[in-house]
Enzyme design. Structure first.
Site, PDB file in Angstrom:
ATOM      1  N   ASP A  94       0.300  -0.768  -0.275  1.00  0.00           N
ATOM      2  CA  ASP A  94      -0.085   0.106  -0.130  1.00  0.00           C
ATOM      3  C   ASP A  94       0.998   1.315   0.024  1.00  0.00           C
ATOM      4  O   ASP A  94       1.830   1.185   0.233  1.00  0.00           O
ATOM      5  CB  ASP A  94      -1.118  -0.154   1.291  1.00  0.00           C
TER       6      ASP A  94
HETATM    7  C1  BGC Z   1      -4.837   3.225  -0.044  1.00  0.00           C
HETATM    8  C2  BGC Z   1      -5.340   2.627  -1.092  1.00  0.00           C
HETATM    9  C3  BGC Z   1      -5.102   2.855  -2.482  1.00  0.00           C
HETATM   10  C4  BGC Z   1      -3.506   3.347  -2.141  1.00  0.00           C
HETATM   11  C5  BGC Z   1      -3.109   4.240  -3.099  1.00  0.00           C
HETATM   12  C6  BGC Z   1      -3.279   4.229   0.181  1.00  0.00           C
HETATM   13  O1  BGC Z   1      -3.828   5.505   1.033  1.00  0.00           O
HETATM   14  O2  BGC Z   1      -5.332   2.296   1.641  1.00  0.00           O
HETATM   15  O3  BGC Z   1      -5.922   1.623  -0.699  1.00  0.00           O
HETATM   16  O4  BGC Z   1      -5.311   1.980  -3.303  1.00  0.00           O
HETATM   17  O5  BGC Z   1      -3.482   4.888  -1.629  1.00  0.00           O
HETATM   18  O6  BGC Z   1      -4.155   5.928  -3.957  1.00  0.00           O
END
Ligand code: BGC
Length: 740
Positions: free
Chosen positions: A282
């Site tokens: 993530d």
């Molecule tokens: C989130 C993800 C997301 C990623 C990219 C993160 O903060 O937890 O679900 O895909 O950001 O934007």
């Protein structure tokens, strides 16, 4: 609907010995390998949303230089065909090995056309609908240059304080499995090489929905059995449906951060499940191993992440910075890096990028494929299908289109922005407000008076007085209340899942006029309803419905269509009753409904029951269930049994009924939930019509996942209900016989 026969993967990745991929790997420098394993937030492009913690913004020239140097495997959350083509050209013409970039984005529930939030759409209990909206989202996303989506989110959410409940399918693992598979099928289509398909990502692996206290980014303390029985199955279902990408979670699980969790990323994912796609961290969750106190520094974090099985680093850049020296020092074997690179290249190949690096970068599509009438019509259908009629005393709904004065009151009455929900990043704010929807549908648009009454979380000067005056002049009041788009989603955990105080005060004042009250709720989680809102004769749970919100609500309020949604999350009686989920284990001192004695499992203030149970939802008809019947009282180990129920529409209007199959194992080696959903079927019933619904059962329906993740089926007695919700139905008893 059975999950035991998953569809064949739409696109098989190439084999391990793919000569093309192997020859590329053989020619790559360590720096180029680290580059393939690194993706970055594309904040140099216009239209890049501001949704993550601030990062040092890069200029376009810097991004191009990084691509040319082979330090970038992909970019995310920038959209646009011309800019995408220009960046791809740099990779193809200026980088040494000419490996195409992959463009990713958080396309969660639509792009230009916004569908209901996933939790809302889950209320339709309809995998076909989920597949169709994901397909439509893929058509729009690929038209603006996106090839990879960070969706579906498949985290099971049992605590409504957590803000990200809104992104998933709710509290039930079975519904979660069905919808995870459907969404993956929709995004990825039949063949991942087609330029209108999106690589799907099941996220966030794992157990993010189990954060302690429902608090965002918090830690997770969870038994192995619950991990395998509740939280992992939707991931498995998404992968079985063909998803070739998986994202790790921010949280730790029992002390090990998910991004460094070898047990999950390698033992479960690769060895047990044979997953051959890629794992992406993530947003900077690899570097965050340092803040967790699990890695000494960023270099150590890079080492732990790649060794655990996290192939791609998102946003932090730590693979670029440290993998080459970690390999040179012998801290990370080259073979581990090569295997991650192989997975990434395999996925790029499965997407057809080597044959057609400009796939999904077609200016003609960008001009012609967005907000097509058919897509907008689907958004309206999906929005209608997502709404749950919680209560309709005295048949207050549907309202007639003429002959009555309506006061529409509340902070969302004319709103066109919040109704998109927290994850609609490129929506151009063209939502249809409730006011617009009602005015278009009414015989006389002037019969509607609209007053905000209060802000979302703050009072408005004179707001309540104006609302009361409007209510007094009206025959019926529609109150539009709920959560703003920043009150749910990422980083929007709430300590109190009730409505904000100014909205409650508004509701009390309006209710005191004595006018009939229809409450339309906009929200990203189950809410704790109190006071005049809870007491209102008609209540609609409407989530965030997206673009066509106002049209869809008007369709239902005036009865052009009937509500048919069912709750994917239990509505509690009290905000303090969290976590709450219908499928809780039997305790040693359960509280039966009739029993108010003291030494029982419950809070002092409320019974251990929801206000509205999982699966609940009314229509404008009146459905009666017969008893659950079985064709045999026993089920042989390798046999089948059929459970059936007859449902009858005794009302005067057509209904879509969702009949739900629940089981309960009476005696088990691990204490089982009081009920567990194991299937559902929908049926359309005209007034007076009956239908008999049958579920063919095998022992797999009665099995659960043990602590090692393997299914356990135990001979013995099972209660079975085919019911309108997790709280209804008359059970039948089935005995599973031992193997002979
Ligand atoms: C989130 C993800 C997301 C990623 C990219 C993160 O903060 O937890 O679900 O895909 O950001 O934007």
């Amino acid at each position: 609907m059975s999950l035991f026969s998953p569809r064949v993967m739409p696109a098989e990745p190439a084999g391990d010995d793919d000569p093309f991929i192997e020859s590329l790997i053989a020619r790559m420098t360590l720096e180029e390998k680290a580059g393939q394993l690194s993706i970055f937030f594309d904040n140099a492009r216009e239209d890049a949303p501001d949704i993550n913690p601030a990062q040092a913004a890069k200029s376009l020239a810097e991004v191009r230089a990084e691509i040319a140097a082979g330090r970038v495997g992909g970019l995310f959350n920038g959209i646009g065909v011309a800019s995408g083509r220009a960046l791809q050209k740099v990779a193809l013409e200026e980088s040494r090995l000419k490996i195409p970039l992959v463009f990713a984005a958080d396309v969660i529930h639509g792009l230009r056309t916004v569908f209901p939030v996933p939790l809302g759409e889950a209320a339709a209990f309809d995998p076909d609908l989920a597949e169709r909206t994901a397909r439509a989202a893929a058509l729009e996303a690929t038209a603006v240059g996106v090839q990879w989506t960070f969706a579906p989110m498949v985290d099971v959410a049992r605590d409504q304080r957590w803000g990200r409940v809104v992104e998933g399918a709710g509290e039930d693992p079975y519904l979660g499995r069905v919808l995870a598979a459907a969404r993956v099928r929709g995004f990825q289509g039949q063949d991942l090489r087609d330029p209108d398909t999106l690589l799907a990502t099941v996220k966030h692996f794992a157990a993010y929905g189990a954060v302690s206290g429902g608090m965002e980014y918090n830690s997770v303390d969870l038994s192995e059995a619950t991990l395998h029985d509740v939280h992992l199955p939707p991931f498995k279902a998404g992968l079985d449906a063909g998803a070739l990408s998986l994202m790790t979670a921010f949280n730790d699980i029992n002390g090990i951060p998910a991004t460094a969790h070898r047990g999950l990323l390698t033992d479960v994912l690769r060895k047990q499940w044979r997953f051959r796609g890629l794992v992406v961290s993530d947003f900077a969750s690899d570097a965050e191993l340092v803040s967790h106190g699990h890695a000494a520094d960023e270099k150590d974090a890079a080492r732990l992440s790649i060794l655990a099985g996290c192939d791609v680093s998102m946003a932090s850049g730590i693979y670029n910075r440290y993998l080459p020296e970690l390999v040179r020092e012998g801290a990370v074997p080259m073979a581990v890096v090569d295997e991650s690179v192989r997975r990434v290249l395999r996925v790029k190949k499965a997407l057809g990028l080597f044959d057609n690096p400009y796939r999904s970068l077609d200016p003609e599509k960008e001009r012609t494929q967005l907000r097509l009438p058919v897509t907008v019509a689907l958004a309206r259908e999906a929005a209608r299908r997502s709404v749950v009629l919680l209560k309709n005393e005295g048949g207050l709904l549907p309202l007639p289109k003429g002959g009555r004065r309506i006061a529409l009151i509340g902070p969302f009455a004319s709103d066109r922005v919040h109704l998109m929900g927290p994850w609609a990043l490129w929506n151009e704010q063209r939502g249809v407000s409730l006011e617009q929807g009602l005015r278009e549908a009414l015989d006389d648009a002037q019969a509607l008076e609209v007053v905000a009454g209060c802000g979302i979380e703050a009072p408005l000067e004179g707001g309540i007085a104006a609302a009361v005056t409007a209510a007094a002049r009206a025959d019926v009041v529609i109150l539009s209340l709920g959560e703003g788009d920043e009150m749910s989603g990422e980083s929007a955990a709430r300590a109190d899942i009730g409505l904000p105080a100014p909205q409650l005060a508004l509701a009390e004042a309006v209710a005191a006029t004595g006018k009939p009250l229809v409450v339309v709720l906009q929200h990203g989680r189950a809410l704790a309803l109190t006071g005049a809102v809870r007491a209102a004769p008609a209540l609609l749970a409407a989530w965030y419905l997206g673009n066509e919100s106002g049209h869809a609500l008007a369709d239902l309020i005036f009865g052009d269509h009937a509500p048919s949604g069912r709750l994917p999350v239990s509505f509690p009686q009290h905000a303090g009753q969290q976590p709450f989920h219908y499928n809780h284990r039997s305790t040693g001192r359960p509280q039966t409904q009739a029993d108010a004695s003291r030494f029982k499992s419950r809070y002092r203030e409320v019974t251990h029951a929801p206000l509205y149970p999982f699966g609940h939802g009314l229509g404008y008809g009146d459905i009666a269930y017969g008893a659950t019947e079985l064709d045999a009282s026993t089920l042989a180990w390798d046999g089948t049994a059929t459970a059936q129920v007859t449902v009858t529409n005794r009302g005067a209007r057509a209904m879509r009924e969702v009949a739900q199959l629940y089981i309960h194992q009476r005696v088990a080696s691990l204490v089982r939930p009081v009920r567990e959903l194991r299937g559902f079927q929908a049926v359309e019933l005209k007034p007076g019509e009956s239908a008999t619904l049958r579920f063919v059962l095998t022992r797999q329906h009665l099995a659960y996942a043990g602590a090692d993740g393997r299914p356990v089926a135990e001979p013995g007695l099972f209660d079975l209900w085919i019911a309108p919700s997790a709280a209804g139905g008359t059970p039948a008893v089935l005995r599973l016989l031992a193997a002979v």
